[in-house]
Scaffold this active site. Sequence first.
Site, short mmCIF file in Angstrom:
data_model
loop_
_atom_site.label_atom_id
_atom_site.label_comp_id
_atom_site.label_asym_id
_atom_site.label_seq_id
_atom_site.Cartn_x
_atom_site.Cartn_y
_atom_site.Cartn_z
N GLU A 1 45.29 44.41 38.22
CA GLU A 1 45.91 44.15 39.52
C GLU A 1 45.15 44.77 40.68
O GLU A 1 45.68 45.59 41.43
CB GLU A 1 47.37 44.63 39.49
N GLU B 1 50.42 40.21 30.10
CA GLU B 1 51.75 40.81 30.20
C GLU B 1 52.78 39.70 30.17
O GLU B 1 52.64 38.69 30.86
CB GLU B 1 51.90 41.62 31.50
#
Length: 954
Positions: free
Chosen positions: A412, A478
């Site tokens: 991220e 994820e």
Amino acid sequence: MSVTHDHSYVEDFAPGAGVLPPRARLDDDSARISLSGDWSFRLSPSLAESPDDLKDPDTSAWDTITVPGHWQLNGYGAPAYTNVVYPFPLEPPHVPTANPTGDYVRTVTVPADWDGSRVVLRFEGVDSRFAVHVDGNLVGWSSGSRLPSEFDLTELVAPGKEIRIAVRVHQWSAGSYVEDQDMWWLSGIFRELNLLALKPSAPTDVFVHASYVDGTGTLKVDSDVPGTVVVPELGLEFPTGFDTPVPEVEPWSAESPRLYDAVLRSEGGDVRLRIGFRTVAIVDGVLTVNGNRLLFNGVNRHEFHPDRGRALTEQDMLDDVLLMKRAGINAVRTSHYPPHPHFLDLCDEYGLYVVDECDLETHGFGYEPEPPALPNPVMDPRWQDDLVGRMRRMVERDKNHPSIVIWSLGNECGMGDNLRAMYEFAHDRDPSRPVHYERDTQAEFVDIYSQMYTSPEGVAAIGEDPSSYRGLPFILCEYGHAMGNGPGGLSDYRAVFEKYPRCQGGFIWEWIDHGLRTSVDGQEFYAYGGDFGEEIHDGNFVCDGLLFPDRTPSPGMLEYTKVIEPLVITADGNGGISITNRYEVLDTSHLTFRIVTEIGGEQVGSGTLPVPAIAPAETASVELPPGIAEQQKAGQPDTWLTVTAELTEGTSWAEAGHRVAWGQVRLDVPTGERPRHAGDTAEAAGVSGEARHANAEAVGEGGTASAAGISLGELPIRNLRLDVWRAPTDNDAIPGVADAWKEAGLHRVQHRVVSEGVHEGAWEVVTRTAPPALQWGLVATWRFTHVADGSLGLDLSIEPEGQFPATLPRLGITFELPRVDAVEWFGTGPSEAYVDTRAAAAVGKYSASVDELQTPYVRPQENGHHIDTRWAVAGPLRIEAAPTLFGLTVRNWTTADLQNAKHTPDLVAGDTTYVTLDLAQAGIGSNSCGPALPGTYELHTAPASLSVRFTKVR
């Protein structure tokens, strides 16, 4: 260098100074002294208040602290949790003036026989930036909290003499800007450190290349010092730097982690190696190991312990690996940093695929911010040396682990040229492994395409277009956000992974709840964000694991274990059992299959089931033993066959008898028929109230109906009423679903008695349940009748009217009993089960205390529901489906108590037990950080009915 009061390095973009080049972590003959243990310690509140006394510190008045450890967990300062936002202003590379700084000091004697060796001080992990001083001399400084750093002390020490080592550690540094990794901010020397004696003629860096193709291995060992490689088991002896063919070698995989012990011998000593032969390749858009398609049944794993934070012991790491192996988990993404190196040793030994992720996240800057916003560090050339250095340190440390099949650039950070430079380094240094990075949304420079929290439909769309995203393999790095009650819908993901070859599974977020064990007024609980007075925090978003903080499996863990198990055991449609082998390389010859037959929850038979060896990806049908076939023909209600596959012999990770898969087959329901569930209309089920309660008579005197509910004089039931609310789960609360329900008034409905009296042989009560201020309600008709067997029958029908909401959290009835200690039931269990979390629920007869029926989520919320219950006994009351199955929840506190609780000690049992029988309840999903709950699992507001019988048992 002499010690100075210059702390400019704290805000330097560079990764360090005076640090040795990174290298592999080796098991060699180098002498070493562990420096773990007690150190003198002093914490200063800021840089300016850190005394300039490390040349000759007087530590007599200092405290003592244990290394490894975090100072916040040893009484200095306090932990703080944020997910995305930084707890300090964004003005890189500057950090707050109030920058807590810890000084660690200890002495050690350098052995006299180290003369002639290079003396190196090695740190495995320090958060966040630190400087090293030896006898008053500044040796250097480093950052990269979860990466190793080595310093050469040779010129500063004299063998046979004592030295003083001082380490100054800063809570905040420029490095903090690239370590925004969704975890507690914790500081200190949290991994071990060692003093090493490296012989000048001994290898210090080794790179093992061990491949496997079509039954043959190839082995090459590169070393910075030439030597001879010996593999006794294979009869090999060859010089370093040369490719050596190895015929008939056994390959390494997660299911069969075959390792060969080898030794690199040199003039300066031996290096012990553990070699696994395996080849990672992408073939026609599919990621393979040794030619076999990988399907990641993975988890994201932060390092965490509820008392020690990220300072894990080797036992903690082994506990994690054993729990994973026993659950059928085959892969770990090391989110979002390289793990302790011993964990990787365990993955090699026990068999887990690893996505090794760099120590990097910059989420708080936003993805690709535009001016005037600050650039993300991955876009800023001032950070490039640090970021590429972080990637290099990880790759060099971990390159010899066969368990590592993918490198990951970090998490991220948006996109930027620094990431491309990291990718290029990794590919140049190690072309044998593909590289992953999720935020490369267009697959510009990655080898694996990845997304987070995509819905099953979104995953299927990628699978249906094999040319999209450069035709790369696809994984969910994820998914299945395991926060609180959940995740739901995992079976839907598994179906998509099995349907589309390029969709190769994923990694549940995440492994463990990061609740810190805390006590207030003698009551112990697990703390989350905000519990330590943080001004900025993200609450219990830090508690989103498959394990509770003490490593107890949650219901979500049990569900995931069932969904990913290596066998699928079902009815074959022809009166037998179908068994599909989902192993990657193993057949089923190592398993014993056992069967148990139950009628109405009572065991009537057991034995073993002969099953031929089933090859990977193959399916076999097995005939039922004659006795079971006869029971199937008899068709007695609720006749269930449970088939269990267990280990015939023990393994390194489980004892003989460990269950690896199971399946249940209902023998008394012909194909096409189904049991009736609560919520079905009576007409749809084709059963009338009269048929359900034959020979019924109206309820006699003693029943009352009021705004508080209906009470039955002859039974201990009090305040029986409709229930449409549940204590919001994290998946309800965080995305705003619960807020929408509150806007519809579902959390504060009121009950009005419309009418009551004897009607058509029943005591009939009509109620209207509705929220204040709004123009909708649920009209319920309650019909109570005596039944010939002495029970009391209830036929309930519900009609929505007005401008009612489209969905409900639940639709059921709740009533009160005098305090109940235990419950017995026949239905799904033993753990809780909801409409989208029921894969792990087996139909059977269970018993538990009321306390045991509660799931202790770190933040209390809806829990303990058992879908499709046939009957239950709670204290003096027996409840039976007649015939509609119902959902059962039993608690010693109200839903309001549960909703208002912040931690488990807030829930205090009283003298009343609250029983809820649900016609239906909304699914759980994973919308706290994932897709919205699918419509198939929503509870849509519509006419519904329930029929049950109540019997007083004492």
